[in-house]
Design a protein around this motif. Structure first.
Motif: not given
Length: 286
Positions: A107, A109-114
């Motif tokens: 989970n 944070r900002r995993g989608g952007m990475i």
């Protein structure tokens, strides 16, 4: 019905045999030429069987072929390639597996952007990054060293390897991670004792891809390796363009090419079933 099935099966086998011959033909030509002496390799057709096959060309390519002014063969460069491949693959697999675990199950944070940035990094041609990296390494004093060469292989291999690990870990049961966190385990404890034991298949797949890519690389080895850490692929290209006697030695060139191609070929032959198993296995199959 039987006749139709029989004809279809014959057509299928004919197609498979023709395809196998198409891809095996260059390897057959290389092997036949490497088993001939210099005169026979220059004068005979590439498809003619050698009159007296021997391994002299392989011994010459390994220990005494001239690469520029250096007549010590490609043997030393072989060990250069081994060191480069082992270090690059080991570091890449460790970092990529940790990244994949973090992106898939932590989970972040900002995993989608990475993840999106990794996708971009996986498909951006690495050739456009070579000059900035050369300048950076030159300013840092590590250009054309083992450190520089391993670093560029790790950097360019991480995006696709991270995606492979991430896609594998997404299918793992999230309850395992939650239970481990409830028991007080931290990120690296979970990675070591929960994630790694279930990751054999994906490590095999990623390892084979990484080894093949690093071993077969030419451009990065040419630019970042220098003379000290020149890999086999660069050596073979230089060997083909060198003629100590003024007469091209096609048999030695072919033998050197075959020696260079042999390690990844053996890896595929010995671990092919594990590669397919890793690609097709389910999430929790060990």
């Amino acid at each position: 019905m039987t006749q139709g099935v029989s004809i279809g099966r014959i057509g299928l086998y004919a197609f498979l045999v023709a395809t196998a011959l198409f891809f095996a033909l260059p390897l057959i030509v290389v092997l036949l030429t490497a088993l001939k002496d210099s005169d026979e390799a220059r004068g005979a057709s590439v498809f003619v069987l050698p009159r007296a096959p021997d391994l002299e060309a392989f011994a010459t390519a390994w220990s005494s072929a001239c690469i520029g002014r250096d007549c010590t063969g490609i043997g030393g460069r072989f060990w250069n390639s081994v060191v480069i491949t082992v270090l690059s693959t080991s570091i890449s697999l460790v970092i990529a597996s940790i990244n994949g675990f973090a992106l898939a199950l932590w989970n972040l944070r900002r995993g989608g952007m990475i993840l999106g940035l990794l996708l971009v990094g996986a498909f951006v041609p690495y050739q456009i990054m070579i000059y900035p990296l050369v300048r950076m390494f030159a300013l840092g004093g590590i250009h054309q060293t083992l450190t520089a060469l391993v670093t560029v292989h790790v950097l360019f291999g991480l995006p696709i390897l991270t995606l492979i690990f991430r896609n594998f870990y997404v299918g793992l049961p999230g309850e395992l991670i939650k239970a481990a966190r409830v028991d007080g385990a931290g990120f690296f404890q979970i990675y070591r004792w929960v994630i790694l034991p279930m990751s054999l298949n994906v490590f095999i797949v990623a390892g084979i891809l990484s080894v093949t890519g690093v071993w077969n690389d030419y451009l990065l080895g040419l630019i970042f390796g220098g003379q000290t850490w020149q890999p086999m692929t660069v050596s073979v290209a230089s060997l083909v363009n060198t003629s100590a006697t003024g007469v091209p030695e096609h048999n030695v060139n072919m033998a050197a090419t075959l020696l260079t191609a042999l390690p990844p070929l053996l890896i595929y032959l010995l671990s092919g079933k594990y590669f397919v198993r890793g690609v097709t296995s389910g999430a929790v199959k060990g």
